[in-house]
Design an enzyme around this catalytic site. Structure first.
Site, PDB file in Angstrom:
ATOM      1  N   GLU A 149      -3.074 -28.350 -12.055  1.00  0.00           N
ATOM      2  CA  GLU A 149      -2.446 -28.708 -10.781  1.00  0.00           C
ATOM      3  C   GLU A 149      -1.100 -28.009 -10.713  1.00  0.00           C
ATOM      4  O   GLU A 149      -0.675 -27.357 -11.679  1.00  0.00           O
ATOM      5  CB  GLU A 149      -2.296 -30.229 -10.659  1.00  0.00           C
ATOM      6  CG  GLU A 149      -3.620 -30.949 -10.476  1.00  0.00           C
ATOM      7  CD  GLU A 149      -3.440 -32.422 -10.173  1.00  0.00           C
ATOM      8  OE1 GLU A 149      -2.717 -32.746  -9.228  1.00  0.00           O
ATOM      9  OE2 GLU A 149      -4.009 -33.238 -10.890  1.00  0.00           O
ATOM     10  N   HIS A 155       3.443 -34.565  -0.616  1.00  0.00           N
ATOM     11  CA  HIS A 155       2.295 -33.799  -1.112  1.00  0.00           C
ATOM     12  C   HIS A 155       2.008 -32.705  -0.099  1.00  0.00           C
ATOM     13  O   HIS A 155       1.926 -32.973   1.103  1.00  0.00           O
ATOM     14  CB  HIS A 155       1.073 -34.715  -1.273  1.00  0.00           C
ATOM     15  CG  HIS A 155      -0.004 -34.099  -2.112  1.00  0.00           C
ATOM     16  ND1 HIS A 155      -0.753 -33.034  -1.679  1.00  0.00           N
ATOM     17  CD2 HIS A 155      -0.443 -34.383  -3.363  1.00  0.00           C
ATOM     18  CE1 HIS A 155      -1.610 -32.696  -2.633  1.00  0.00           C
ATOM     19  NE2 HIS A 155      -1.441 -33.492  -3.670  1.00  0.00           N
ATOM     20  N   ARG A 173       5.298 -28.932  -6.093  1.00  0.00           N
ATOM     21  CA  ARG A 173       4.986 -29.434  -4.746  1.00  0.00           C
ATOM     22  C   ARG A 173       6.076 -29.210  -3.719  1.00  0.00           C
ATOM     23  O   ARG A 173       5.780 -28.953  -2.548  1.00  0.00           O
ATOM     24  CB  ARG A 173       4.698 -30.932  -4.834  1.00  0.00           C
ATOM     25  CG  ARG A 173       3.390 -31.172  -5.473  1.00  0.00           C
ATOM     26  CD  ARG A 173       3.064 -32.619  -5.542  1.00  0.00           C
ATOM     27  NE  ARG A 173       1.775 -32.679  -6.216  1.00  0.00           N
ATOM     28  CZ  ARG A 173       1.225 -33.758  -6.681  1.00  0.00           C
ATOM     29  NH1 ARG A 173       1.827 -34.917  -6.540  1.00  0.00           N
ATOM     30  NH2 ARG A 173       0.059 -33.710  -7.284  1.00  0.00           N
ATOM     31  N   HIS A 208       4.323 -38.925  -0.351  1.00  0.00           N
ATOM     32  CA  HIS A 208       3.311 -39.160  -1.385  1.00  0.00           C
ATOM     33  C   HIS A 208       3.822 -40.032  -2.525  1.00  0.00           C
ATOM     34  O   HIS A 208       3.098 -40.916  -2.990  1.00  0.00           O
ATOM     35  CB  HIS A 208       2.864 -37.794  -1.929  1.00  0.00           C
ATOM     36  CG  HIS A 208       1.789 -37.844  -2.957  1.00  0.00           C
ATOM     37  ND1 HIS A 208       0.551 -38.400  -2.708  1.00  0.00           N
ATOM     38  CD2 HIS A 208       1.757 -37.394  -4.246  1.00  0.00           C
ATOM     39  CE1 HIS A 208      -0.207 -38.279  -3.797  1.00  0.00           C
ATOM     40  NE2 HIS A 208       0.514 -37.695  -4.749  1.00  0.00           N
ATOM     41  N   ARG A 263       8.410 -34.945  -8.983  1.00  0.00           N
ATOM     42  CA  ARG A 263       7.446 -35.300 -10.030  1.00  0.00           C
ATOM     43  C   ARG A 263       6.435 -34.168 -10.270  1.00  0.00           C
ATOM     44  O   ARG A 263       5.864 -33.620  -9.314  1.00  0.00           O
ATOM     45  CB  ARG A 263       6.699 -36.566  -9.620  1.00  0.00           C
ATOM     46  CG  ARG A 263       5.652 -37.012 -10.597  1.00  0.00           C
ATOM     47  CD  ARG A 263       5.026 -38.283 -10.104  1.00  0.00           C
ATOM     48  NE  ARG A 263       4.363 -38.076  -8.828  1.00  0.00           N
ATOM     49  CZ  ARG A 263       3.079 -37.816  -8.689  1.00  0.00           C
ATOM     50  NH1 ARG A 263       2.290 -37.731  -9.734  1.00  0.00           N
ATOM     51  NH2 ARG A 263       2.560 -37.656  -7.492  1.00  0.00           N
TER      52      ARG A 263
END
Ligand code: SIN
Length: 451
Positions: free
Chosen positions: A155, A277, A326, A391, A426
């Site tokens: 990811e 997100h 992100r 998110h 994060r």
């Protein structure tokens, strides 16, 4: 640890939460308790855990295993929190050649220099064993048919395949299933109170946590306002995405834990670090509330972000292209949309994963495929419109490495907590891991307290 009859000092109850009538007022310590009738029912325990996601249920199971009488209270049903919506997976250095040090580096980079390095080191070092314990509890992760090893995906922000997943893209649902089953197992003897909205922290005369007041709405053993008295209170209430107009979070994510902690005078930090997100299915400018998430794992498996002209606009913007952290991808989507003339509120780009083919979509991402089709988009044959949405709350109730807040006896873990592991942003799939690792540390800390 004391027995199951811990009680708040009556001397402290004149303005104790749940006993006052009248509007909440500003006080030196923050905002006064919520207006509510006096508690009509009462439970006594060693520990009360508020919330039933990965963090709450892991803390409860470990407290119960240590012989502590444990009560879990939760706002809806046990399996209705954010955990079950997690798609991508849980990050841990489980793969060959991967190490906690590499996981540490990726986490620090994503956190933009604002992580607490000691907290991150704790997370990545204790993470792999915590995931294995989760498997022992009953969670079933996807494994390679040939080797039997856990399959790992990538990811954003990860330089390696490091994300364990379950049911293809239903990792949270599987973890939630396993933990709820373990809690419901009669052998754990954890008491649960569902449909219970937490109101305020009860404090003893010494200022330490002494339990919580709750309002049970709906059916159950209890009704109306009540109290769980316990010398250890674990907040695991999840996030606050519903504060925003569009979010990936379920309806229950309304920031109740942070509000309770503020009213109780606990330190809160980094609330401004709300992660958006980048790839949520764009359903139009008026779409509100929980929106369908298109997991970053879809990009991890090779999907491309393209603009309105079909150009891969992330290539050349960051060395990881579509798998940049992100915040970088979300901002790039908004910028490119503006450059291409999108009106404010209508900014979106497109995700192209047609090359996966039907079989891969059906086996690897069945949940996302169904969600897209239910909204009239077929990723097997067409592009998916995607836009950023709120998110994850990287900040929250400030804790130390044992989950202790600045109020004695009050602990926090999971999304409601600010352990310092996320910094300003994060790293993908670190949240389930944080929920696991720090809830275990909290349980061990509570169990180690003198009785
Ligand atoms: C995703 O699957 O993209 C979300 C996972 C996460 O937020 O860590």
């Amino acid at each position: 640890m004391t027995g199951s009859t811990g009680e708040a000092d009556p001397g402290a109850r004149s303005d104790a939460p749940g006993t006052t009538e009248g509007p909440a007022q500003e006080t030196a310590g923050g905002t006064a308790p919520l207006r509510a009738p006096a508690p009509g029912w009462r439970i006594d325990a060693d520990v009360v855990v508020v919330g039933s996601g990965v963090a709450g249920l892991t803390a409860a199971l470990r407290c119960a295993a240590a012989g502590l009488s444990t009560v879990v209270v939760t706002k809806a049903r046990l399996d209705e929190g954010s955990t079950r919506w997690a798609q991508g997976g849980i990050a841990a250095a489980l793969g060959e050649g991967d190490t906690p040090a590499q996981h540490l580096d990726d986490t620090l980079v994503a956190g933009a220099g604002l992580c607490d390095e000691e907290a991150v080191r704790t997370l990545v070092t204790e993470g792999p064993a915590a995931v294995r314990r989760l498997i022992t509890t009953g969670a079933r992760f996807d494994t390679d048919a040939g080797t039997g090893e856990i399959e790992l995906t990538r990811e954003g922000g990860h330089h390696r395949r490091r994300i364990a997943h379950a049911g293809g893209d239903a990792t949270g649902a599987e973890i939630s299933r396993a933990l709820v089953e373990a809690v419901r197992d009669v052998r754990t003897s954890i008491r649960t109170v569902e449909n219970a909205l937490v109101l305020d922290l009860l404090k003893g005369a010494d200022g330490a946590a002494a339990g919580v007041t709750l309002h049970v709405m709906g059916e159950g053993q209890h009704d109306g306002v009540g109290a769980v008295h316990a010398p250890a209170v674990v907040l695991a209430t999840g996030g606050m995405g519903q504060v925003f107009s569009a979010t990936t979070n379920p309806n229950v994510s309304t920031g109740d834990g942070v509000a309770l902690a503020l009213r109780a005078g606990a330190e809160i930090s980094d609330l401004e670090f709300v992660q958006f997100h980048p790839t949520v299915l764009y359903l139009g400018a008026d779409a509100q509330g929980q929106q369908p998430l298109i997991s970053e794992a879809v990009r991890g498996e090779g999907a491309h972000l393209v603009d309105a002209d079909g150009v891969r606009f992330m290539v050349g913007r960051h060395e990881l292209a579509e798998l940049a952290p992100r915040d970088i991808v979300a901002k790039a989507i908004m910028r490119r949309a503006a450059e291409q003339g999108a009106e404010p509120g209508t900014e979106h780009m497109y995700l192209d994963a047609r090359h996966f083919g039907a079989e891969m979509w059906e086996t690897r991402f069945p949940t996302i495929l169904e969600a897209c089709r239910s909204h009239g988009f077929d990723p097997v044959t067409g592009l998916l419109p995607v836009a950023p949405a709120a998110h994850y709350a990287s900040g929250g109730v400030r804790t130390d490495l044992y989950g202790r807040t600045t109020v004695p006896g009050l602990y926090a873990c999971g999304e409601v907590a600010c352990t310092g592991v996320h910094g300003a942003n994060r790293l993908a799939s670190n949240s389930l891991l944080e929920g696991l690792v720090f809830s275990e540390r909290i349980a061990d800390h509570i169990a180690g307290q003198p009785g």
